[in-house]
Design a protein around this motif. Structure first.
Motif, mmCIF file in Angstrom:
data_model
loop_
_atom_site.group_PDB
_atom_site.id
_atom_site.type_symbol
_atom_site.label_atom_id
_atom_site.label_comp_id
_atom_site.label_asym_id
_atom_site.label_seq_id
_atom_site.Cartn_x
_atom_site.Cartn_y
_atom_site.Cartn_z
ATOM 1 N N ARG A 1 0.836 -1.213 0.000
ATOM 2 C CA ARG A 1 0.000 0.000 0.000
ATOM 3 C C ARG A 1 0.865 1.256 0.000
ATOM 4 O O ARG A 1 0.599 2.191 -0.748
ATOM 5 N N ILE B 1 -6.236 4.898 -2.801
ATOM 6 C CA ILE B 1 -5.095 5.023 -1.883
ATOM 7 C C ILE B 1 -3.805 5.114 -2.687
ATOM 8 O O ILE B 1 -2.934 5.949 -2.412
ATOM 9 N N LEU C 1 -2.222 8.243 5.948
ATOM 10 C CA LEU C 1 -3.545 7.611 5.926
ATOM 11 C C LEU C 1 -3.445 6.117 6.266
ATOM 12 O O LEU C 1 -4.229 5.602 7.076
ATOM 13 N N ASP D 1 -5.332 5.301 9.593
ATOM 14 C CA ASP D 1 -6.676 4.750 9.377
ATOM 15 C C ASP D 1 -6.696 3.255 9.109
ATOM 16 O O ASP D 1 -7.731 2.612 9.274
ATOM 17 N N ILE D 2 -5.586 2.696 8.673
ATOM 18 C CA ILE D 2 -5.583 1.252 8.394
ATOM 19 C C ILE D 2 -4.780 0.491 9.455
ATOM 20 O O ILE D 2 -5.244 -0.508 9.987
ATOM 21 N N ARG E 1 -7.679 12.379 3.629
ATOM 22 C CA ARG E 1 -9.084 11.948 3.630
ATOM 23 C C ARG E 1 -9.910 12.759 2.646
ATOM 24 O O ARG E 1 -10.775 12.223 1.952
ATOM 25 N N MET F 1 -9.152 11.531 -0.720
ATOM 26 C CA MET F 1 -9.776 10.215 -0.908
ATOM 27 C C MET F 1 -11.249 10.367 -1.285
ATOM 28 O O MET F 1 -11.738 9.696 -2.192
#
Lengths: 187, 187
Positions: free
Chosen positions: B44, B126, B137, B141-142, B169, B172
């Motif tokens: 990612r 992403i 992020l 967030d993950i 965000r 996104m």
């Protein structure tokens, strides 16, 4: 979409993913070369053998098995020559250096039996299609399992790499196979 | 006689086997435990490039194995691996000009969603974020890191981490087609 909804969507993303099978061998080889780990004698016992689910085999594997069986028969003599090729010879050399001459001879015998069995299967044209298909599935399974062991002996061997890449490409196309990322039944 | 459950060998014991005897099977066990999570994270951060991600994962294991003796086990091994992987990702992204330092004063144009593509896949979105936004992020967030931890890992202030997350965000939402793009939008 609110921040909260976005957070929830991100939270649902998978946290794990399997890399290609070659990566483990590449990494192990690099660590061996640096002297950080030592080649495990009898490493085949160190890990369970490849397991393959023959009960839930997707249709494409049967097709691939037939293709592989034909290719194996046609290439039977080439396999013998391939065993003498440089990269594979290197792999066997490793075995000899370890003093496991008998083990190498066993591999050679098993390989000959494998090719001979496939030749017999091919010659038995007209047999029940289902039986032939099942036998060829087993042949493909053996090819996959053998390639996985050979790549541990010779991680850079291009022939083995292509065989495994072929299996991986097919596996990714199949949801049945792809969910677990690996095959399941004890071989 | 009742069978007793056998506790799995801890990461620390496996690491000691690697350091003590270069135990390859211990390394493989650690590899199988932690690589899927490490690979998904690195993949990612690298924006979805599988080949680069595999290279980073390999380098992460080599670096980690070299430095195992220095790991004090005050955090979990996978957290440590993630930190090493993150640094290697940043180095690669920097070298190739894809990483911009996350300074508070950095102005970055927020791109709109691709024309004609109203809604795109979450993973793809992403991957389309600028590397700095993307990393914050992913970490927050993950992976569930706190801003203080992200700030420490990326060498920025907590305020920068928060503002980068806010921008990430917002971008996104635009990429996912749920927030209208603003012309000349800057951070």
């Amino acid at each position: 979409m609110t921040d909260h909804e976005l957070e929830q969507a991100l939270d649902r993303l998978p946290r794990e993913r399997e890399p290609g099978r070659m990566l483990e061998e590449r990494t192990v080889r690099a660590l061996r070369e640096e002297g950080l780990i030592v080649s495990a004698a009898g490493s085949a016992e160190a890990r369970p053998a490849a397991r393959i689910d023959l009960r839930h085999r997707p249709w494409w594997r049967s097709a691939a098995a037939i293709a592989a069986g034909i290719a194996l028969f046609a290439g039977g003599l080439s396999v013998g020559q391939m065993l003498g090729a440089r990269q594979t010879a290197d792999a066997f050399q490793t075995v000899f250096e370890d003093g496991d001459v008998l083990l190498a001879a066993q591999v050679q015998r098993a390989g000959s039996d494998y090719v001979a069995a496939l030749a017999a299967l091919s010659a038995a044209d007209g047999g029940a299609a289902a039986d032939t298909s099942q036998a060829l599935e087993v042949a493909l399974t053996a090819l996959w399992a053998a390639a996985n062991e050979i790549v541990r002996l010779a991680p850079d061997d291009p022939v083995t790499a292509r065989i495994l890449q072929g299996f991986e490409a097919k596996a990714q196309e199949s949801a049945d196979y792809g969910a677990a990322g690996q095959l399941l039944v004890e071989f | 006689m009742r069978a007793q459950a056998v506790a799995p060998i801890t990461d620390q014991v496996l690491a000691e086997r690697i350091m003590g005897a270069g135990d390859e099977s211990a390394f493989r066990e650690l590899y199988h435990r932690h690589t899927p999570r490490l690979y998904q994270f690195v993949l990612r951060v690298m924006g979805g490039d599988e080949l680069e991600a595999e290279d980073v994962v390999q380098d992460t294991w080599i670096k980690a194995t070299r430095n195992l003796a220095g790991f004090r086990w005050e955090s979990k091994l996978d957290t440590w691996l993630t930190g090493i992987g993150l640094n290697l990702c940043r180095n690669r992204l920097r070298t190739s000009g894809r990483w911009t330092d996350l300074d508070e004063g950095t102005l970055r144009r927020v791109e709109a969603a691709p024309a004609g593509e109203a809604r795109i896949d979450l993973e793809k979105a992403i991957g389309m974020l600028p590397a700095g936004y993307r990393t914050v992020l992913i970490l927050h967030d993950i992976e569930g890191f706190k801003h203080s931890e992200i700030a420490e890992r990326l060498g920025v202030s907590e305020g920068t981490s928060k503002s980068q997350l806010w921008s990430a965000r917002r971008q996104m939402r635009r990429l996912l087609g749920s927030d209208p793009p603003e012309t000349g939008d800057v951070q």
